[in-house]
Design an enzyme around this catalytic site. Sequence first.
Site, PDB file in Angstrom:
ATOM      1  N   ASN A  47      -6.042  -7.613  -2.997  1.00 28.05           N
ATOM      2  CA  ASN A  47      -5.666  -8.238  -1.734  1.00 28.05           C
ATOM      3  C   ASN A  47      -4.639  -7.482  -0.892  1.00 28.05           C
ATOM      4  O   ASN A  47      -4.572  -7.705   0.317  1.00 28.05           O
ATOM      5  CB  ASN A  47      -5.129  -9.654  -1.997  1.00 28.05           C
ATOM      6  CG  ASN A  47      -6.167 -10.558  -2.633  1.00 28.05           C
ATOM      7  OD1 ASN A  47      -7.200 -10.842  -2.049  1.00 28.05           O
ATOM      8  ND2 ASN A  47      -5.911 -10.994  -3.842  1.00 28.05           N
ATOM      9  N   TYR A  48      -3.849  -6.614  -1.510  1.00 28.69           N
ATOM     10  CA  TYR A  48      -2.759  -5.988  -0.764  1.00 28.69           C
ATOM     11  C   TYR A  48      -2.776  -4.463  -0.778  1.00 28.69           C
ATOM     12  O   TYR A  48      -2.057  -3.841  -0.002  1.00 28.69           O
ATOM     13  CB  TYR A  48      -1.404  -6.481  -1.294  1.00 28.69           C
ATOM     14  CG  TYR A  48      -1.159  -7.930  -1.004  1.00 28.69           C
ATOM     15  CD1 TYR A  48      -0.759  -8.352   0.263  1.00 28.69           C
ATOM     16  CD2 TYR A  48      -1.360  -8.905  -1.974  1.00 28.69           C
ATOM     17  CE1 TYR A  48      -0.558  -9.689   0.547  1.00 28.69           C
ATOM     18  CE2 TYR A  48      -1.157 -10.249  -1.705  1.00 28.69           C
ATOM     19  CZ  TYR A  48      -0.754 -10.634  -0.435  1.00 28.69           C
ATOM     20  OH  TYR A  48      -0.566 -11.961  -0.149  1.00 28.69           O
ATOM     21  N   LEU A  49      -3.573  -3.866  -1.653  1.00 28.96           N
ATOM     22  CA  LEU A  49      -3.597  -2.411  -1.756  1.00 28.96           C
ATOM     23  C   LEU A  49      -4.846  -1.859  -1.088  1.00 28.96           C
ATOM     24  O   LEU A  49      -5.968  -2.231  -1.462  1.00 28.96           O
ATOM     25  CB  LEU A  49      -3.568  -1.986  -3.230  1.00 28.96           C
ATOM     26  CG  LEU A  49      -2.331  -2.427  -4.026  1.00 28.96           C
ATOM     27  CD1 LEU A  49      -2.452  -1.983  -5.462  1.00 28.96           C
ATOM     28  CD2 LEU A  49      -1.055  -1.867  -3.413  1.00 28.96           C
TER      29      LEU A  49
ATOM     30  N   SER B 232       0.825  -1.215   0.000  1.00 29.38           N
ATOM     31  CA  SER B 232       0.000   0.000   0.000  1.00 29.38           C
ATOM     32  C   SER B 232       0.856   1.260   0.000  1.00 29.38           C
ATOM     33  O   SER B 232       0.575   2.211  -0.730  1.00 29.38           O
ATOM     34  CB  SER B 232      -0.940  -0.008   1.211  1.00 29.38           C
ATOM     35  OG  SER B 232      -1.882  -1.047   1.108  1.00 29.38           O
TER      36      SER B 232
ATOM     37  N   SER C  80      -2.636  -7.937  -6.415  1.00 29.47           N
ATOM     38  CA  SER C  80      -2.274  -6.902  -5.434  1.00 29.47           C
ATOM     39  C   SER C  80      -3.414  -5.897  -5.271  1.00 29.47           C
ATOM     40  O   SER C  80      -3.703  -5.453  -4.158  1.00 29.47           O
ATOM     41  CB  SER C  80      -0.993  -6.185  -5.863  1.00 29.47           C
ATOM     42  OG  SER C  80      -1.115  -5.682  -7.173  1.00 29.47           O
TER      43      SER C  80
END
Length: 772
Positions: free
Chosen positions: A729-731, A602, A726
């Site tokens: 799930n990750y940002l 992020s 991403s």
Amino acid sequence: MSVDHLSQVNTDSRLNDSHKSSKSEEKHKHKEHKHKEHKSKDREKSKHSSSSKNHSNSEHKDSSEKKHKDKEREKDKVKHRDGSSDKHKHKDKEKRKEEKVLELEDKIHSSSSGSGDKIKKENGFTSPPRIKQEPDDDYVPSIKVENKPMKRAREDDDVDFKPKKIKTEDVKKAKKRKPEVETKNKKSKVKVASAGQGKKKKKKEEEDKWKWWEEERYTDGVKWKFLEHKGPVFAPPYVPLPDKVKFYYDGKPMKLSPGCEEVATFFAKMLDHEYTTKDIFRKNFFKDWRKEMKPEEKSAITDLNKCNFEELSQYFKAQSEARKQMSKEEKQKLKEENEKLLQEYGYCIMDNHKERIANFRIEPPGLFRGRGNHPKMGMLKRRIRPEDIIINCSKDSKVSPPPPGHKWKEVRHDNKVTWLVSWTENIQGSIKYIMLNPSSRIKGEKDWQKYEMARTLKKSVDKIRAQYREDWKSKEMKIRQRAVALYFIDKLALRAGNEKEEGETADTVGCCSLRVEHINLHAELDGQEYMVEFDFLGKDSIRYYNKVPVEKRVFKNLQLFMENKQPEDDLFDRLNTSILNKHLQELMDGLTAKVFRTYNASITLQQQLKELTNPDENVAAKILSYNRANRAVAILCNHQRAPPKTFEKSMQNLQTKIDAKKEQIGLARRELKSAKADYKVRKDERSRKSVESKKKALQRLEEQLMKLEVQATDREENKQIALGTSKLNYLDPRISIAWSKKWDIPVEKIYNKTQREKFAWAIDMADADFEF
């Protein structure tokens, strides 16, 4: 007076009005009809007497008119109560006609003298003797004829009676246009109603959206208080092959038992896939297939290489082609059946809200593929039956019954878990779940908590980094190894890795399970000092290959960890995921390796967006910058993919479009040049407008070319990078929402409909000033 009121008048009430009106006027003019049997004669006499009396008693009429008004108004009120609506109309019309008669008395004698009498009865259904006057009195086709006397009547009338005149005239106009007005009203009502319904529907949909993020969350690990659903949809039963479709063994046709035949069809469906050429796949398949054979089949079929699945394969190809060639009606019918199934099984009731279920269908039996060179590829995934299923719902809900002749393995009432249905699959013994859709409250809350935890780490990360740098110098090897592993997790966003039993799954590793063979140390490489070269299979058997410079103390520690070890030995032999996670919890409550990964992903996106976004660029260029920032994160997290099979073809098609657009631009430039030359000669308005038009057309084409070139660049750069992983799930989605709001980029350009539903909470709460 309303049009609806006028429409209520019936014949009886109108006759009654006429009779009362005539009686009142005869009293006023001191005239009585003595003999009804001599009606026609009396009419002729009354015509002349009325004329003279109208002339002599005009002043008397004016003085007595006011006296009778109150009586007439009282009568009007009574008639309104009785449903009559013509009284004011008749009386006003009679007064106007009488005034007209007085004005034109010198010009019109006998006919005009009768006209007052006849006009006063015109709506009392007494027909005038002169036909020429019928259009004037009974029907008004021309606006001019009717408006002139009306205007004069308005000007000459008493002030206190003016509103009545205006009202009566409006009613008359309304009556004349009655069909048109009603039609318009009906249309407008329909439009208003439909528009209202549209707004109501939209408003209702907005209200139906559960803004759970505005409510208080449950405590003590409770996920829900009420849960009811219909259970799973099982795979359809196996349908045996037609007799004409043959399986051959050693060149001879062979009839297989249903169980054996079903497993054979799994292999036949994959016959053209590269999986069926791999030795491990074929070996595992044949081993599991033989378990499904009858004794006589097992003794006959001993070599997979002698099996011929060609006819089976062709049959399924034909079925697949037939599905593609289905008529529009057949496709619609299939769509309706799926929609019906979705409405029945695809939703649950959770805490008085209707929530979408993600995967309500249980996966059908087949052959396990796995990712990469998974050691269990080709094994048989068995059919899941009701006896394998655990149902989870609330105690006060209605438990969906299992299919006839079956029973559930178990019914639970655990409100501290989020799954609805679970079962254990036979390949790896892992538990599978039916969960709620990503747009549900439970999934959204989990995402929100994840990103909030990463934001919390942002406040502590400097302190944690300082701590593990100190630990690099620790006298304990265990602490040093833990500190170096944490450095890799932080700097390279590596996964922690999980311990696995040997041979159970593919040889995938994480940070804690790295072996000596997975890294190479270079004191100097590519002009940089202290380089570490990583090469191993990460999650889903995706190769992680990276060369990174590290700090000198990390490099020295790695040399120390690798001393006197074989390639297959663990790099961090005194560390495992349990030890690492316990240490992370001590550093910060709730901290895991994944939180580090989420934080780094992020924060990288936010930094890259600030660096890459050019305020002067158009929307397409800004989106390219966004994708480049996203790609930086995907590379950090090792979200790789194989180039799509259609990549080369799609790029060729895109290049063809670019070449065609360049040709159009060349032509447009020539046309603009010609138009400019023409304008220099003519110097007129037409040629000037032509130049402007050609210039705008050229600019439009150049913008289109730029968009196509940006698209080509974007595709080429991302052909081996999976941006979606991403992004989903990750940002932290609030970073993307804030960026799109800040630069006026439609959110639809960043997130598709499904993703917008998943991140509805972020879209609602993030503004342009949001900082991760």
